[in-house]
Structures are given as C-alpha cells and as structure tokens.
Design a protein around this motif. Sequence first.
Motif, short mmCIF file in Angstrom:
data_model
loop_
_atom_site.label_atom_id
_atom_site.label_comp_id
_atom_site.label_asym_id
_atom_site.label_seq_id
_atom_site.Cartn_x
_atom_site.Cartn_y
_atom_site.Cartn_z
N VAL A 1 10.84 0.41 12.21
CA VAL A 1 10.60 0.81 10.82
C VAL A 1 11.46 0.00 9.84
N ARG A 2 12.71 -0.27 10.20
CA ARG A 2 13.63 -0.93 9.27
C ARG A 2 13.14 -2.30 8.78
N PRO A 3 12.60 -3.17 9.67
CA PRO A 3 12.11 -4.46 9.15
C PRO A 3 11.00 -4.31 8.12
N ILE A 4 10.13 -3.32 8.31
CA ILE A 4 9.06 -3.08 7.34
C ILE A 4 9.65 -2.61 6.02
N ALA A 5 10.63 -1.70 6.09
CA ALA A 5 11.28 -1.20 4.87
C ALA A 5 12.02 -2.31 4.15
N VAL A 6 12.65 -3.20 4.89
CA VAL A 6 13.38 -4.31 4.26
C VAL A 6 12.42 -5.24 3.54
N ILE A 7 11.29 -5.54 4.16
CA ILE A 7 10.32 -6.43 3.52
C ILE A 7 9.72 -5.78 2.28
N LEU A 8 9.37 -4.49 2.37
CA LEU A 8 8.75 -3.82 1.23
C LEU A 8 9.70 -3.65 0.05
N THR A 9 11.00 -3.58 0.33
CA THR A 9 11.97 -3.38 -0.75
C THR A 9 12.74 -4.66 -1.06
N LEU A 10 12.22 -5.79 -0.68
CA LEU A 10 12.90 -7.06 -0.90
C LEU A 10 13.25 -7.32 -2.38
N PRO A 11 12.36 -7.04 -3.33
CA PRO A 11 12.75 -7.25 -4.73
C PRO A 11 13.96 -6.39 -5.15
N LEU A 12 13.98 -5.13 -4.74
CA LEU A 12 15.14 -4.28 -5.06
C LEU A 12 16.41 -4.79 -4.39
N THR A 13 16.26 -5.26 -3.16
CA THR A 13 17.42 -5.79 -2.45
C THR A 13 17.97 -7.03 -3.15
#
Length: 124
Positions: free
Chosen positions: A47-59
């Motif tokens: 799950v974490r890699p998907i969450a990281v990709i989806l929130t890349l702009p916020l990151t």
Amino acid sequence: MTGFIFRAAIVALGLWLATQLFDGLQFDGPVTLLAAAVLLGIVNAVVRPIAVILTLPLTLLSLGLFLLVINAGMLGLVALLLGGFAINSFWTALGASLIVSLTSWLASGMIANNGRVEVITMKK
C-alpha cells in the motif's frame, strides 16, 4: 525468508518500544504485536508505494515531511485491520511510526539482505 523474519522481529521490537513510550498505543498481547509487525511489513510493501505516488505533489511541497504522515497512516491502517491493536490519536501514530522507523533503520544496517548479521571490522 530469514531476512523477512528478522526484519519483522525488529519492527515488533520497535512497536514494543513505542508502546512503552506512548500511552495511546495498545496491544492485547505478544501474538498481536508480532502479527502487527508482519502486517505492517506487508502494508509497507503493497500500500505504501501507491500512497507515496498518489501524494507525490504534497510530498514535494512539504519537502518530504508528508512522508511522516504516510508512515503514520500505514500504522493506522494496520490498527484498523488488526483486532487487538489500538492507536488513540494521530500524534501517537506519528510518534510510534518515528520510533519504528528509527529502530528499523538502526537494525537494518546490521542485517544483510539474506538475513545474516553483518560484522564490520576495521583493519589497521
């Protein structure tokens, strides 16, 4: 396989340490603690890699600090999926995820990919 077992034990140690430091983190027993460690490893792998990709702009906007929120969210997801494991607040999840991350980071430096403990020696 032994590397995964060692890493799950390290995560379990980090979770146990977090329960000692934060009152808002509870486990029913040692079996639940080990199950949470294994489930956290699976959630972090899937799950974490998907969450990281989806929130890349916020990151990117937060200069990487949003990854701390993602880590706390993964720990919260494990608490939702696993009965007998409870987290009372976001701040408890954030602190616990920091403790687990630091414990894993320190210990993973001593464990090779094949699960063997590495001993580093310096020759004079």
